[in-house]
Motif scaffolding. Structure first.
Motif, PDB file in Angstrom:
ATOM      1  N   LEU A 383      46.246  28.622  48.289  1.00 53.89           N
ATOM      2  CA  LEU A 383      46.803  29.272  49.481  1.00 53.89           C
ATOM      3  C   LEU A 383      45.690  29.853  50.357  1.00 53.89           C
ATOM      4  N   GLY A 384      44.529  29.250  50.295  1.00 58.85           N
ATOM      5  CA  GLY A 384      43.379  29.701  51.080  1.00 58.85           C
ATOM      6  C   GLY A 384      42.908  31.079  50.680  1.00 58.85           C
ATOM      7  N   THR A 385      43.399  31.595  49.547  1.00 56.72           N
ATOM      8  CA  THR A 385      43.208  33.019  49.239  1.00 56.72           C
ATOM      9  C   THR A 385      42.588  33.287  47.858  1.00 56.72           C
ATOM     10  N   SER A 386      43.112  32.627  46.813  1.00 59.72           N
ATOM     11  CA  SER A 386      42.641  32.915  45.449  1.00 59.72           C
ATOM     12  C   SER A 386      41.832  31.736  44.918  1.00 59.72           C
ATOM     13  N   ILE A 387      40.846  32.052  44.080  1.00 61.98           N
ATOM     14  CA  ILE A 387      39.983  30.982  43.558  1.00 61.98           C
ATOM     15  C   ILE A 387      39.860  31.117  42.049  1.00 61.98           C
ATOM     16  N   HIS A 388      40.089  30.012  41.354  1.00 68.30           N
ATOM     17  CA  HIS A 388      39.970  30.015  39.893  1.00 68.30           C
ATOM     18  C   HIS A 388      38.534  30.367  39.478  1.00 68.30           C
ATOM     19  N   PHE A 390      37.454  33.433  39.675  1.00 65.14           N
ATOM     20  CA  PHE A 390      37.108  34.648  40.414  1.00 65.14           C
ATOM     21  C   PHE A 390      38.310  35.605  40.448  1.00 65.14           C
ATOM     22  N   PRO A 391      38.562  36.266  39.318  1.00 63.64           N
ATOM     23  CA  PRO A 391      39.744  37.129  39.241  1.00 63.64           C
ATOM     24  C   PRO A 391      39.631  38.294  40.229  1.00 63.64           C
ATOM     25  N   ASN A 392      40.758  38.778  40.659  1.00 65.84           N
ATOM     26  CA  ASN A 392      40.832  39.959  41.550  1.00 65.84           C
ATOM     27  C   ASN A 392      39.963  39.785  42.801  1.00 65.84           C
ATOM     28  N   PHE A 393      39.826  38.560  43.235  1.00 66.97           N
ATOM     29  CA  PHE A 393      39.039  38.268  44.431  1.00 66.97           C
ATOM     30  C   PHE A 393      39.936  37.529  45.414  1.00 66.97           C
ATOM     31  N   LEU A 394      40.017  38.025  46.620  1.00 65.12           N
ATOM     32  CA  LEU A 394      40.877  37.394  47.627  1.00 65.12           C
ATOM     33  C   LEU A 394      40.057  37.124  48.866  1.00 65.12           C
ATOM     34  N   ILE A 395      40.310  35.974  49.445  1.00 64.65           N
ATOM     35  CA  ILE A 395      39.531  35.612  50.626  1.00 64.65           C
ATOM     36  C   ILE A 395      40.507  35.440  51.790  1.00 64.65           C
ATOM     37  N   LEU A 396      40.211  36.064  52.912  1.00 68.79           N
ATOM     38  CA  LEU A 396      41.067  35.918  54.092  1.00 68.79           C
ATOM     39  C   LEU A 396      40.415  34.897  55.027  1.00 68.79           C
ATOM     40  N   VAL A 397      41.246  34.122  55.730  1.00 67.13           N
ATOM     41  CA  VAL A 397      40.766  32.997  56.544  1.00 67.13           C
ATOM     42  C   VAL A 397      39.908  32.076  55.649  1.00 67.13           C
ATOM     43  N   GLY A 398      40.438  31.800  54.477  1.00 68.85           N
ATOM     44  CA  GLY A 398      39.730  30.949  53.516  1.00 68.85           C
ATOM     45  C   GLY A 398      39.981  29.465  53.799  1.00 68.85           C
ATOM     46  N   PRO A 399      39.615  28.598  52.843  1.00 69.27           N
ATOM     47  CA  PRO A 399      39.757  27.149  53.034  1.00 69.27           C
ATOM     48  C   PRO A 399      41.189  26.750  53.400  1.00 69.27           C
ATOM     49  N   ASN A 400      41.303  25.795  54.305  1.00 63.46           N
ATOM     50  CA  ASN A 400      42.605  25.254  54.738  1.00 63.46           C
ATOM     51  C   ASN A 400      43.582  26.301  55.278  1.00 63.46           C
ATOM     52  N   ALA A 425      50.548  44.670  43.010  1.00 63.13           N
ATOM     53  CA  ALA A 425      50.968  44.276  41.656  1.00 63.13           C
ATOM     54  C   ALA A 425      49.922  44.698  40.636  1.00 63.13           C
ATOM     55  N   ILE A 426      48.651  44.518  40.958  1.00 62.76           N
ATOM     56  CA  ILE A 426      47.574  44.896  40.033  1.00 62.76           C
ATOM     57  C   ILE A 426      47.631  46.411  39.803  1.00 62.76           C
ATOM     58  N   LYS A 427      47.835  47.145  40.872  1.00 63.30           N
ATOM     59  CA  LYS A 427      47.840  48.608  40.765  1.00 63.30           C
ATOM     60  C   LYS A 427      49.092  49.097  40.021  1.00 63.30           C
ATOM     61  N   ARG A 428      50.248  48.555  40.417  1.00 64.40           N
ATOM     62  CA  ARG A 428      51.516  49.018  39.837  1.00 64.40           C
ATOM     63  C   ARG A 428      51.560  48.764  38.339  1.00 64.40           C
ATOM     64  N   ASN A 429      51.039  47.601  37.927  1.00 61.46           N
ATOM     65  CA  ASN A 429      51.119  47.219  36.518  1.00 61.46           C
ATOM     66  C   ASN A 429      49.868  47.579  35.728  1.00 61.46           C
ATOM     67  N   SER A 430      48.908  48.206  36.407  1.00 64.93           N
ATOM     68  CA  SER A 430      47.607  48.510  35.778  1.00 64.93           C
ATOM     69  C   SER A 430      47.023  47.282  35.101  1.00 64.93           C
ATOM     70  N   TRP A 431      47.161  46.137  35.770  1.00 62.92           N
ATOM     71  CA  TRP A 431      46.561  44.927  35.205  1.00 62.92           C
ATOM     72  C   TRP A 431      45.049  45.032  35.300  1.00 62.92           C
ATOM     73  N   LYS A 432      44.418  44.403  34.327  1.00 61.80           N
ATOM     74  CA  LYS A 432      42.963  44.346  34.382  1.00 61.80           C
ATOM     75  C   LYS A 432      42.542  43.255  35.353  1.00 61.80           C
ATOM     76  N   SER A 433      43.206  42.128  35.269  1.00 63.71           N
ATOM     77  CA  SER A 433      42.830  41.056  36.184  1.00 63.71           C
ATOM     78  C   SER A 433      43.966  40.084  36.439  1.00 63.71           C
ATOM     79  N   MET A 434      43.788  39.377  37.526  1.00 64.57           N
ATOM     80  CA  MET A 434      44.750  38.361  37.940  1.00 64.57           C
ATOM     81  C   MET A 434      43.938  37.193  38.471  1.00 64.57           C
ATOM     82  N   GLU A 435      44.127  36.040  37.871  1.00 66.69           N
ATOM     83  CA  GLU A 435      43.280  34.900  38.275  1.00 66.69           C
ATOM     84  C   GLU A 435      44.133  33.655  38.432  1.00 66.69           C
ATOM     85  N   VAL A 436      44.010  32.990  39.543  1.00 72.21           N
ATOM     86  CA  VAL A 436      44.814  31.786  39.742  1.00 72.21           C
ATOM     87  C   VAL A 436      44.389  30.742  38.707  1.00 72.21           C
TER      88      VAL A 436
END
Ligand code: NAP
Length: 522
Positions: A383-388, A390-400, A425-436
């Motif tokens: 979705l032009g945003t998450s990269i496998h 690279f957890p907890n990393f989001l890119i805006l105006v990313g690829p495609n 979601a990360i904050k609410r659930n106190s997740w350590k990481s989220m990675e596509v």
């Protein structure tokens, strides 16, 4: 706000870890900041390398700089501006609008200016990012948001001898306003979106303007005009009138997807508008031949201007199509052996796009280096945003996520909505990481390339900066903006690998979905 913190020795110093660090204050960074601010409990900072906000609209100050999407649509949906002075905003006014948004939504206090990021490092053990600046200041954050933009790194032409030129030289995105153009012999290299705005704006000032064209662009008339004071009063008094204007523009632009994406054969019909524009504007048959493209309209970005073609017929303007062989100490030598002596060279040669890498180092899980991956395979994301990797990393105006048909702000708002959902979601659930997952990213990119292969950008017989040298179009979104909006409204948890604080990993985000809907119901 003191942000100088010691590196935590382990988990438990969460007071020192920000929920998010945003890098960049273009439209994307500002929008993300506004949405975080509205949430009230998200602890964030925005790092900006320069001394002001605005991104590409701060940097591109060349004469004639203006937007080629109408202002009513080239603005945030939540912050309409009834005061636009023209249908198409000029650079100064767009930058003022961005500053207005920053102040109205109180995000300036979150911005640390003159702070260039050197590198970002994911701490796998603790699930946070370490952001290191050029001054070796360190920030820790749970989520890192890159908003450095797709058009931020000028692309300089690789022409033999460029460095030996003894006159003045600058890029269109780094205009030197202290340099007087009066009476100068000027070379403009490039005939893209920037050049066609520069050429009519400077032709009357300079003694001689030599325009070096490699590929002519298709240009259609620009339906620009002043927005009258009475119209502005109406927009202020009855905001729904501006909303109607915006909606009309939105749907007119979405309509273009039919030709660009779904039925490329329709573009041949649309091309007649551009051919007519050439015929109506230029008398000289030789010039007409030179500036008429040989690819189908839409394959490269369709440009708009009412003055460009007529300027080319001025006696002090020459269009040179013979190709630049070399740049000498005093000018440009073309392939036909002719030397063009000039005082100034303006490189209007665009930006690093399809081949662009992150302007700072991004080191993810297991030491994965984003730039090495992208250099090898071209940029890819989900979705032009998450990269496998690279957890907890989001890119805006990313690829495609680029658009060939409408306002980029629509895509930015969608991505920001998505990023906000992830951070919450990360904050609410106190997740350590989220990675596509690798699988989700792979599936998504196969879909992108399959859909892009049928568009005018692939079939129009041109070479454009939308494509990576590996042949993939990793720049454009191949559909309507409302499809992207729908797909980014909320994240699909099943496409992510989620890691809790005690190290459990699971693919199933059902618990979060239940929690989210439960919180709405309670
Ligand atoms: P661009 O569209 O990429 O155009 C660069 C130009 O430089 C092209 O004509 C290219 O020729 C030429 N060029 C590149 N390297 C060359 C070389 N070595 N020798 C000769 N010519 C060379 O760049 P841009 O005009 O700066 O625009 C970039 C993007 O910025 C636009 O597509 C648009 O997204 C954005 N922009 C938007 C607006 C707006 O109004 N919203 C205004 C300006 C820019 P080839 O075509 O042969 O490669």
């Amino acid at each position: 706000m003191s942000n100088k913190v010691e590196e935590p020795s382990g988990w438990g110093k969460s007071d020192k870890i920000l929920d998010a660090v945003i890098i960049g204050t273009g439209f994307a960074g500002i929008c993300m900041g506004i949405r975080f601010k509205q949430e009230k409990d998200i602890n964030f900072i925005i790092l900006e390398k320069s001394n002001g906000v605005g991104g590409t609209w701060r940097d591109n100050t060349y004469p004639g700089a203006a937007c080629d999407v109408q202002s009513h649509l080239y603005s945030f949906s939540f912050e309409p501006n009834p005061n636009w002075s023209r249908m198409f905003g000029v650079q100064k006014e767009i930058l003022e609008y961005m500053n207005h948004c920053v102040d109205k939504y109180n995000i300036r206090e979150h911005i640390q200016f003159n702070t260039s990021v050197k590198g970002t490092y994911y701490d796998e053990k603790n699930g946070f990012w370490r952001v290191v600046t050029n001054e070796n200041e360190i920030f820790f954050c749970r989520t890192l948001i890159s908003a450095t933009g797709g058009l931020s790194q000028p692309s300089y032409p690789k022409i033999k001898g460029l460095e030996q030129f003894q006159g003045k030289i600058f890029h269109s995105a780094r205009w030197d306003h202290n340099y007087s153009l009066e009476g100068k012999k000027v070379a403009v290299i490039g005939t893209g979106a920037s050049a066609i705005q520069i050429v009519p704006s400077i032709a009357n000032k300079v003694k001689e303007l030599n325009l070096f064209q490699r590929t002519p662009p298709w240009i259609i008339p620009k339906p620009d005009r002043e927005i009258t004071p009475n119209e502005r009063i109406l927009f202020k008094t009855f905001p729904f009138l501006q909303y109607i204007e915006r909606s009309k523009l939105y749907w007119a632009f979405e309509f273009r997807v039919l030709g660009l994406v779904l039925y490329p054969e329709l573009m041949k019909q649309f091309q007649k508008t551009a051919e007519l524009h050439i015929n109506n504007s230029i008398q000289n048959e030789e010039l007409k031949r030179k500036i008429t493209p040989d690819y189908t309209i839409g394959c490269k970005r369709i440009l708009m201007s009412n003055e460009y073609y007529t300027t080319l017929e001025k006696s002090n303007v020459s269009v040179i199509t013979n190709g630049i062989q070399e740049i000498t100490k005093t000018g440009l030598l073309t392939l036909d052996g002719k030397h063009h002596e000039v005082d100034l060279i303006i490189t209007a040669t665009g930006f690093e796009t399809a081949e662009a890498l992150s302007p700072y180092e991004v080191i993810g899980r297991e030491g994965k280096n984003l730039n090495s991956i992208w250099e090898k395979n071209g940029s890819e994301a989900y979705l032009g945003t998450s990269i496998h990797g690279f957890p907890n990393f989001l890119i805006l105006v990313g690829p495609n996520t680029g658009l060939g048909h409408s306002s980029m702000i629509l895509m930015i708002e969608s991505q920001v909505q998505y990023a906000l959902e992830v951070v919450k979601a990360i904050k609410r659930n106190s997740w350590k990481s989220m990675e596509v997952t690798n699988e989700a990213q792979f599936r998504y990119n196969i879909e992108m390339q399959r859909r892009l292969s049928k568009t005018i950008w692939s079939s129009g017989n041109c070479k454009s900066w939308y494509h990576h040298s590996n042949g993939k179009n990793n720049t454009l979104w191949p559909s309507f903006t409302f499809e992207f909006m729908a797909r980014t409204l909320t994240f699909a948890p099943d496409d992510y690998l989620i890691e809790t604080q005690n190290g459990e990993k699971h693919l199933d985000g059902a618990l979060d979905v239940i929690a989210r809907y439960a919180s709405v119901l309670v």
